[in-house]
Design a protein around this motif. Structure first.
Motif, PDB file in Angstrom:
ATOM      1  N   GLY A  56       0.808  -1.209   0.000  1.00 48.34           N
ATOM      2  CA  GLY A  56       0.000   0.000   0.000  1.00 48.34           C
ATOM      3  C   GLY A  56       0.845   1.264   0.000  1.00 48.34           C
ATOM      4  O   GLY A  56       2.075   1.224   0.083  1.00 48.34           O
ATOM      5  N   ARG A  57       0.168   2.395  -0.078  1.00 50.73           N
ATOM      6  CA  ARG A  57       0.847   3.680  -0.114  1.00 50.73           C
ATOM      7  C   ARG A  57       0.247   4.634   0.911  1.00 50.73           C
ATOM      8  O   ARG A  57      -0.937   4.546   1.238  1.00 50.73           O
ATOM      9  CB  ARG A  57       0.747   4.289  -1.519  1.00 50.73           C
ATOM     10  N   ILE A  58       1.082   5.541   1.387  1.00 51.67           N
ATOM     11  CA  ILE A  58       0.665   6.525   2.386  1.00 51.67           C
ATOM     12  C   ILE A  58       1.073   7.901   1.878  1.00 51.67           C
ATOM     13  O   ILE A  58       2.247   8.150   1.588  1.00 51.67           O
ATOM     14  CB  ILE A  58       1.306   6.252   3.756  1.00 51.67           C
ATOM     15  N   PHE A  59       0.095   8.784   1.751  1.00 49.87           N
ATOM     16  CA  PHE A  59       0.344  10.136   1.254  1.00 49.87           C
ATOM     17  C   PHE A  59       0.129  11.149   2.374  1.00 49.87           C
ATOM     18  O   PHE A  59      -0.841  11.060   3.131  1.00 49.87           O
ATOM     19  CB  PHE A  59      -0.603  10.468   0.100  1.00 49.87           C
ATOM     20  N   VAL A  60       1.041  12.099   2.480  1.00 52.65           N
ATOM     21  CA  VAL A  60       0.890  13.233   3.389  1.00 52.65           C
ATOM     22  C   VAL A  60       1.041  14.494   2.554  1.00 52.65           C
ATOM     23  O   VAL A  60       2.085  14.714   1.924  1.00 52.65           O
ATOM     24  CB  VAL A  60       1.933  13.204   4.523  1.00 52.65           C
ATOM     25  N   ASN A  61      -0.026  15.272   2.509  1.00 50.74           N
ATOM     26  CA  ASN A  61      -0.046  16.490   1.697  1.00 50.74           C
ATOM     27  C   ASN A  61       0.303  16.189   0.240  1.00 50.74           C
ATOM     28  O   ASN A  61       1.046  16.932  -0.413  1.00 50.74           O
ATOM     29  CB  ASN A  61       0.909  17.540   2.272  1.00 50.74           C
ATOM     30  N   GLY A  62      -0.205  15.062  -0.251  1.00 49.33           N
ATOM     31  CA  GLY A  62      -0.028  14.692  -1.647  1.00 49.33           C
ATOM     32  C   GLY A  62       1.262  13.966  -1.974  1.00 49.33           C
ATOM     33  O   GLY A  62       1.442  13.495  -3.098  1.00 49.33           O
ATOM     34  N   GLU A  63       2.177  13.847  -1.006  1.00 50.50           N
ATOM     35  CA  GLU A  63       3.470  13.199  -1.249  1.00 50.50           C
ATOM     36  C   GLU A  63       3.461  11.778  -0.695  1.00 50.50           C
ATOM     37  O   GLU A  63       3.063  11.550   0.458  1.00 50.50           O
ATOM     38  CB  GLU A  63       4.592  14.005  -0.592  1.00 50.50           C
ATOM     39  N   ASP A  64       3.905  10.820  -1.489  1.00 52.90           N
ATOM     40  CA  ASP A  64       3.996   9.424  -1.060  1.00 52.90           C
ATOM     41  C   ASP A  64       5.181   9.285  -0.107  1.00 52.90           C
ATOM     42  O   ASP A  64       6.348   9.261  -0.536  1.00 52.90           O
ATOM     43  CB  ASP A  64       4.174   8.512  -2.272  1.00 52.90           C
ATOM     44  N   VAL A  65       4.891   9.204   1.195  1.00 56.70           N
ATOM     45  CA  VAL A  65       5.965   9.198   2.194  1.00 56.70           C
ATOM     46  C   VAL A  65       6.654   7.845   2.308  1.00 56.70           C
ATOM     47  O   VAL A  65       7.687   7.730   2.979  1.00 56.70           O
ATOM     48  CB  VAL A  65       5.430   9.637   3.576  1.00 56.70           C
ATOM     49  N   THR A  66       6.117   6.820   1.660  1.00 61.89           N
ATOM     50  CA  THR A  66       6.778   5.510   1.708  1.00 61.89           C
ATOM     51  C   THR A  66       8.031   5.495   0.839  1.00 61.89           C
ATOM     52  O   THR A  66       8.820   4.537   0.908  1.00 61.89           O
ATOM     53  CB  THR A  66       5.824   4.389   1.245  1.00 61.89           C
ATOM     54  N   LYS A  67       8.249   6.525   0.046  1.00 67.71           N
ATOM     55  CA  LYS A  67       9.398   6.556  -0.857  1.00 67.71           C
ATOM     56  C   LYS A  67      10.521   7.470  -0.363  1.00 67.71           C
ATOM     57  O   LYS A  67      11.599   7.521  -0.969  1.00 67.71           O
ATOM     58  CB  LYS A  67       8.958   7.007  -2.255  1.00 67.71           C
ATOM     59  N   GLY A  68      10.274   8.214   0.706  1.00 66.23           N
ATOM     60  CA  GLY A  68      11.272   9.177   1.169  1.00 66.23           C
ATOM     61  C   GLY A  68      12.075   8.675   2.353  1.00 66.23           C
ATOM     62  O   GLY A  68      12.020   7.516   2.750  1.00 66.23           O
ATOM     63  N   ASP A  69      12.843   9.600   2.950  1.00 64.89           N
ATOM     64  CA  ASP A  69      13.679   9.313   4.113  1.00 64.89           C
ATOM     65  C   ASP A  69      12.809   9.318   5.371  1.00 64.89           C
ATOM     66  O   ASP A  69      12.235  10.353   5.722  1.00 64.89           O
ATOM     67  CB  ASP A  69      14.766  10.394   4.209  1.00 64.89           C
ATOM     68  N   PRO A  70      12.690   8.180   6.079  1.00 64.70           N
ATOM     69  CA  PRO A  70      11.810   8.140   7.247  1.00 64.70           C
ATOM     70  C   PRO A  70      12.257   9.051   8.387  1.00 64.70           C
ATOM     71  O   PRO A  70      11.426   9.580   9.134  1.00 64.70           O
ATOM     72  CB  PRO A  70      11.832   6.666   7.661  1.00 64.70           C
ATOM     73  N   VAL A  71      13.560   9.238   8.544  1.00 69.03           N
ATOM     74  CA  VAL A  71      14.057  10.113   9.615  1.00 69.03           C
ATOM     75  C   VAL A  71      13.646  11.555   9.348  1.00 69.03           C
ATOM     76  O   VAL A  71      13.157  12.263  10.238  1.00 69.03           O
ATOM     77  CB  VAL A  71      15.589   9.995   9.750  1.00 69.03           C
TER      78      VAL A  71
END
Length: 310
Positions: free
Chosen positions: A58-73
């Motif tokens: 699945g995917r998780i978006f915050v303010n339109g950005e897919d946060v599963t693809k970025g730096d978690p820190v």
């Protein structure tokens, strides 16, 4: 603001998923409470938003950005996080605790000091008395306030809260809940709250997601859930007294009638909720209450029939 799209979390490939194909939309500026029986997946759901737990699918978006693809820190530094036992650093002063994330983000000292002063005022603490103390020197309620202040320090758009008031005694918990509601009126945030307390979910949530076995069985406003449970599970979960619980959603001002009561009777503040008003009626063995303002002046009256008509 937050969208979880077909999100699944499996800890064991051979076991049932902890969160099962969950889709959830959290509107910007709203507070959504996740609630359900132990093991239903509510905490796992919340922790996947800031990737303390990584989703399996699945995917998780915050303010339109897919946060599963970025730096978690980096993601976590831009989200506030409040937990039940606060998690303050015991070796750091209150000032240092509140400043922790702004320092990581490279704020200058003058900006940090100003922000710390603002936040301590916001959560109702005297900065001169508390800044140089350590967490062990504070009461549970004070530590919880500092936990909220620290979560808000970098002015995040999203605030995640995991049983934030669960370790506080019932009287202090109600006061902190009310104070938190007032804070949210002044600083507009998108909040995801995990709680096991239905009354807390009703009090704080604009919407409530009731979960069972990793799925959402009903997602709606507190009024809709208490008025129209989606199924037998939800009806049993919210309880046979759901009609009484629903009265907490309305104030005396919502049902009061013009004019003084026809007989002398007990007074109730217009800001009190209708559950409190009904309790006063029962205690006074009366079908009517006088509605009074802060000075004690009668501004109207409330009848039992008006409460039941809500």
């Amino acid at each position: 603001m937050i969208r979880m799209e077909n999100v699944t979390k499996r800890y064991d490939a051979n076991a049932a998923p902890s969160v099962d194909d969950l889709t959830l939309d959290v509107p910007e500026g709203s507070t959504v409470a996740l609630i359900g029986p132990s093991g239903c997946g509510k905490t796992t759901t919340m922790r996947m938003i800031n990737r303390l737990i990584e989703p399996t699918d699945g995917r998780i978006f915050v303010n339109g950005e897919d946060v599963t693809k970025g730096d978690p820190v980096k993601l976590r530094r831009h989200m506030g996080y409040v937990i039940q036992n606060v998690g303050l650093f015991p070796h750091m002063t209150i000032a240092e605790n509140v400043a922790a994330v702004p320092k990581l983000l490279g704020w200058d000292q003058q900006k940090i000091v100003k922000r710390t002063d603002e936040l301590l005022g916001l959560v109702g603490l005297d900065q001169q008395e508390i800044l140089n103390r350590y967490p062990r020197q504070l009461s549970g309620g004070q530590r919880q306030r500092i936990g909220v202040a620290r979560a808000l320090a970098a002015d995040p758009a999203v605030l995640l809260m995991d049983e934030p008031f669960g370790a506080i005694d019932p009287i202090a918990r109600l006061r902190l809940q009310d104070e938190f509601k007032q804070i949210l009126k002044r600083v507009r945030k998108t909040v995801v709250l995990v709680t096991h307390d239905l009354d807390e979910a009703i009090r704080l949530g604009d919407r409530i997601a009731i979960m069972r076995a990793g799925r959402i069985v009903q997602y709606d406003t507190p009024d809709a859930i208490l008025s129209h449970p989606a199924d037998e599970f939800v009806a049993n979960f919210v309880g046979i007294d759901r009609a009484i619980k629903r009265l907490t959603l309305f104030s005396v001002a919502d049902a009061m009638l013009a004019g003084a009561p026809p007989v002398s009777t007990t007074g109730v503040a217009a800001s009190a909720n209708l559950r409190e008003a009904l309790s006063l009626m029962i205690a006074a063995n009366s079908d009517v209450l006088a509605v009074i303002d802060a000075s004690g002046t009668v501004t109207g009256h409330l009848t039992r029939a008006a409460i039941f008509a809500i």
